[in-house]
Design a protein around this motif. Sequence first.
Motif, PDB file in Angstrom:
ATOM      1  N   LEU A 190      62.446  14.229  45.104  1.00 55.38           N
ATOM      2  CA  LEU A 190      62.247  15.543  45.927  1.00 55.38           C
ATOM      3  C   LEU A 190      62.968  15.678  47.313  1.00 55.38           C
ATOM      4  O   LEU A 190      63.446  14.709  47.893  1.00 55.38           O
ATOM      5  N   GLY A 191      63.700  16.839  47.260  1.00 55.50           N
ATOM      6  CA  GLY A 191      64.669  17.125  48.361  1.00 55.50           C
ATOM      7  C   GLY A 191      63.873  17.367  49.628  1.00 55.50           C
ATOM      8  O   GLY A 191      63.135  18.350  49.679  1.00 55.50           O
ATOM      9  N   CYS A 192      63.795  16.313  50.632  1.00 52.56           N
ATOM     10  CA  CYS A 192      62.581  16.444  51.532  1.00 52.56           C
ATOM     11  C   CYS A 192      62.929  17.420  52.673  1.00 52.56           C
ATOM     12  O   CYS A 192      62.258  17.841  53.331  1.00 52.56           O
ATOM     13  N   MET A 193      64.282  18.127  52.777  1.00 54.41           N
ATOM     14  CA  MET A 193      64.537  19.028  53.767  1.00 54.41           C
ATOM     15  C   MET A 193      63.836  20.192  53.857  1.00 54.41           C
ATOM     16  O   MET A 193      63.737  20.584  54.988  1.00 54.41           O
ATOM     17  N   SER A 194      63.266  20.543  52.912  1.00 55.79           N
ATOM     18  CA  SER A 194      62.719  21.915  52.662  1.00 55.79           C
ATOM     19  C   SER A 194      60.940  21.870  53.105  1.00 55.79           C
ATOM     20  O   SER A 194      60.273  22.474  53.169  1.00 55.79           O
ATOM     21  N   ILE A 195      60.630  20.432  53.439  1.00 56.07           N
ATOM     22  CA  ILE A 195      58.936  20.189  53.385  1.00 56.07           C
ATOM     23  C   ILE A 195      58.416  20.646  54.918  1.00 56.07           C
ATOM     24  O   ILE A 195      57.096  20.879  54.970  1.00 56.07           O
ATOM     25  N   GLY A 196      59.443  20.958  55.844  1.00 60.42           N
ATOM     26  CA  GLY A 196      58.955  21.517  56.917  1.00 60.42           C
ATOM     27  C   GLY A 196      58.639  20.469  58.114  1.00 60.42           C
ATOM     28  O   GLY A 196      58.596  19.346  57.659  1.00 60.42           O
ATOM     29  N   ILE A 197      58.190  21.062  59.050  1.00 62.65           N
ATOM     30  CA  ILE A 197      57.662  19.974  60.245  1.00 62.65           C
ATOM     31  C   ILE A 197      56.122  20.053  60.559  1.00 62.65           C
ATOM     32  O   ILE A 197      55.735  19.205  61.432  1.00 62.65           O
ATOM     33  N   GLU A 198      55.627  20.937  59.979  1.00 58.26           N
ATOM     34  CA  GLU A 198      54.240  21.051  60.164  1.00 58.26           C
ATOM     35  C   GLU A 198      53.526  19.883  59.379  1.00 58.26           C
ATOM     36  O   GLU A 198      53.662  19.834  58.126  1.00 58.26           O
ATOM     37  N   ILE A 220      52.879  18.105  50.433  1.00 53.89           N
ATOM     38  CA  ILE A 220      54.023  18.179  49.506  1.00 53.89           C
ATOM     39  C   ILE A 220      54.183  16.801  48.944  1.00 53.89           C
ATOM     40  O   ILE A 220      54.332  16.470  47.691  1.00 53.89           O
ATOM     41  N   LEU A 221      54.365  16.018  49.915  1.00 50.76           N
ATOM     42  CA  LEU A 221      54.842  14.465  49.560  1.00 50.76           C
ATOM     43  C   LEU A 221      53.941  13.817  48.761  1.00 50.76           C
ATOM     44  O   LEU A 221      54.011  13.046  47.746  1.00 50.76           O
ATOM     45  N   LYS A 222      52.259  13.964  49.028  1.00 50.38           N
ATOM     46  CA  LYS A 222      51.278  13.445  48.257  1.00 50.38           C
ATOM     47  C   LYS A 222      51.398  13.979  46.892  1.00 50.38           C
ATOM     48  O   LYS A 222      51.118  13.027  45.870  1.00 50.38           O
ATOM     49  N   THR A 223      51.645  14.985  46.852  1.00 49.97           N
ATOM     50  CA  THR A 223      51.770  15.825  45.570  1.00 49.97           C
ATOM     51  C   THR A 223      52.684  15.429  44.722  1.00 49.97           C
ATOM     52  O   THR A 223      52.520  15.043  43.445  1.00 49.97           O
ATOM     53  N   ALA A 224      54.006  15.058  45.259  1.00 49.18           N
ATOM     54  CA  ALA A 224      55.151  14.492  44.823  1.00 49.18           C
ATOM     55  C   ALA A 224      54.502  13.198  43.908  1.00 49.18           C
ATOM     56  O   ALA A 224      54.672  12.697  42.763  1.00 49.18           O
ATOM     57  N   LEU A 225      53.914  12.266  44.839  1.00 51.75           N
ATOM     58  CA  LEU A 225      53.354  10.996  44.199  1.00 51.75           C
ATOM     59  C   LEU A 225      52.644  11.390  43.039  1.00 51.75           C
ATOM     60  O   LEU A 225      52.715  10.368  42.101  1.00 51.75           O
ATOM     61  N   TYR A 263      68.239  16.081  59.306  1.00 52.47           N
ATOM     62  CA  TYR A 263      67.248  17.154  59.112  1.00 52.47           C
ATOM     63  C   TYR A 263      66.005  17.094  59.975  1.00 52.47           C
ATOM     64  O   TYR A 263      65.458  16.193  60.369  1.00 52.47           O
ATOM     65  N   ASP A 264      65.786  18.157  60.871  1.00 52.79           N
ATOM     66  CA  ASP A 264      64.875  18.375  61.971  1.00 52.79           C
ATOM     67  C   ASP A 264      65.037  17.297  63.170  1.00 52.79           C
ATOM     68  O   ASP A 264      64.039  16.903  63.586  1.00 52.79           O
ATOM     69  N   PHE A 265      66.380  16.760  63.488  1.00 51.26           N
ATOM     70  CA  PHE A 265      66.540  16.077  64.575  1.00 51.26           C
ATOM     71  C   PHE A 265      65.942  14.768  64.301  1.00 51.26           C
ATOM     72  O   PHE A 265      65.366  14.159  65.332  1.00 51.26           O
ATOM     73  N   GLY A 266      65.648  14.089  62.913  1.00 60.39           N
ATOM     74  CA  GLY A 266      64.907  13.150  62.662  1.00 60.39           C
ATOM     75  C   GLY A 266      63.498  13.075  62.501  1.00 60.39           C
ATOM     76  O   GLY A 266      62.920  12.122  62.031  1.00 60.39           O
ATOM     77  N   VAL A 267      62.818  14.376  62.742  1.00 57.85           N
ATOM     78  CA  VAL A 267      61.318  14.585  62.424  1.00 57.85           C
ATOM     79  C   VAL A 267      61.367  14.434  60.741  1.00 57.85           C
ATOM     80  O   VAL A 267      60.329  13.751  60.400  1.00 57.85           O
ATOM     81  N   ASN A 268      62.030  14.763  59.864  1.00 57.97           N
ATOM     82  CA  ASN A 268      62.060  14.790  58.623  1.00 57.97           C
ATOM     83  C   ASN A 268      61.782  13.200  58.279  1.00 57.97           C
ATOM     84  O   ASN A 268      60.898  12.919  57.549  1.00 57.97           O
ATOM     85  N   GLU A 269      62.602  12.428  58.656  1.00 57.18           N
ATOM     86  CA  GLU A 269      62.635  10.866  58.313  1.00 57.18           C
ATOM     87  C   GLU A 269      61.277  10.532  58.808  1.00 57.18           C
ATOM     88  O   GLU A 269      60.507   9.674  58.134  1.00 57.18           O
ATOM     89  N   GLN A 270      60.699  10.577  59.912  1.00 52.71           N
ATOM     90  CA  GLN A 270      59.638  10.433  60.496  1.00 52.71           C
ATOM     91  C   GLN A 270      58.140  10.754  59.683  1.00 52.71           C
ATOM     92  O   GLN A 270      57.408   9.795  59.069  1.00 52.71           O
ATOM     93  N   SER A 286      56.373  24.090  49.065  1.00 56.80           N
ATOM     94  CA  SER A 286      55.009  24.629  48.806  1.00 56.80           C
ATOM     95  C   SER A 286      54.501  23.439  47.904  1.00 56.80           C
ATOM     96  O   SER A 286      55.202  22.941  46.769  1.00 56.80           O
ATOM     97  N   VAL A 287      53.429  23.166  47.805  1.00 54.60           N
ATOM     98  CA  VAL A 287      52.617  22.284  46.457  1.00 54.60           C
ATOM     99  C   VAL A 287      53.032  23.116  45.175  1.00 54.60           C
ATOM    100  O   VAL A 287      53.206  22.410  43.996  1.00 54.60           O
ATOM    101  N   GLU A 288      52.596  24.166  45.008  1.00 56.48           N
ATOM    102  CA  GLU A 288      52.889  25.122  43.937  1.00 56.48           C
ATOM    103  C   GLU A 288      54.147  24.974  43.350  1.00 56.48           C
ATOM    104  O   GLU A 288      54.419  24.540  42.157  1.00 56.48           O
ATOM    105  N   GLN A 289      55.147  25.109  44.207  1.00 59.48           N
ATOM    106  CA  GLN A 289      56.484  25.023  43.644  1.00 59.48           C
ATOM    107  C   GLN A 289      56.824  23.681  43.230  1.00 59.48           C
ATOM    108  O   GLN A 289      57.519  23.379  42.245  1.00 59.48           O
TER     109      GLN A 289
END
Length: 307
Positions: free
Chosen positions: A18-26, A33-38, A51-58, A269-272
């Motif tokens: 999963l390329g996490c850049m697209s998961i957003g900051i909400e 999305i991350l839990k669906t990936a699992l 990505y998102d000033f470090g928010v993505n990593e968080q 999105s989860v569907e994607q």
Amino acid sequence: MNKREIGQSGIFASELGLGCMSIGIEEKQAEAILKTALDEGITYFDTADLYDFGVNEQLVGKTLHAVRDQVIIATKAGNRWTESKDSWTWDPSKPYIKEAAKQSLKRLGTDYIDLYQLHGGTLDDPIDETIEAFEELKAEGFIRAYGISSIRPTVIDQYVKRSGLSSVMMQYSILDRRPEVQALPILAENGVTVAARGPVSFGLLSRNWGDKLSKASKKGLNWYTDTELKTVLSTLEKSLTDKRTLNGLAFRYVLQHPAAATVVAGASSVEQLKENARAVQEAALTEEEYKWIQDISKTADYDAHRL
């Protein structure tokens, strides 16, 4: 989902990452999305301090914390935000790379990074100094393996010759076969694997590609004319059966190469995400299918990325 070894590191990644850049900051959406990936068997998660000033990593670190020992977290460094945060500068120096790793560890909420990657690179960089930073981080137990994210064959060649890297992340797809000409042979010969980003080429290698054709063809596929691109996509689409979809064909083509470890696709999105997980588990290509795809598509050179 099948797993493959990253280089010779002993670390195994799911064939789809999963390329996490697209998961957003909400947070709720990102977590879903991350839990669906699992749930879909994905164990490889790619992020970056940029990505998102470090928010993505968080977000990645927080959601995956409970399953940390079951997943592979890959992150990157080298791009340094300016104080105004309206642009970034390039800094591959040893002090910065080592400090950036420690900051990523804090944001991720973990005491080690599975795969730490240089987020770019040129021949003008202090390459030996950068390598020293990665080797020290590995010896100190902060990272398990390291690599680079680059499409520059000259830079990749230097890291293969001078370092113990395990992985190269690069753009690679049916429509962007440039890695096959120069980069992939070097990697395959030296036991270094590829994490392929952009496997569906701006969405062209998926359903409703006609809606994306005019915009995507201007984004870096300039070795094709619009007519040629349409012909290739139409030909691929006509070959599909009820067991083979266009995005499945795209994933399986990249994974057919002996240097490929994982295809890294984003999902907003989860569907994607579920569709990507379904597609990557289609049957491997036959040798005839593989050769046919190469016959109808084009290769190109990295003329604009020599240095």
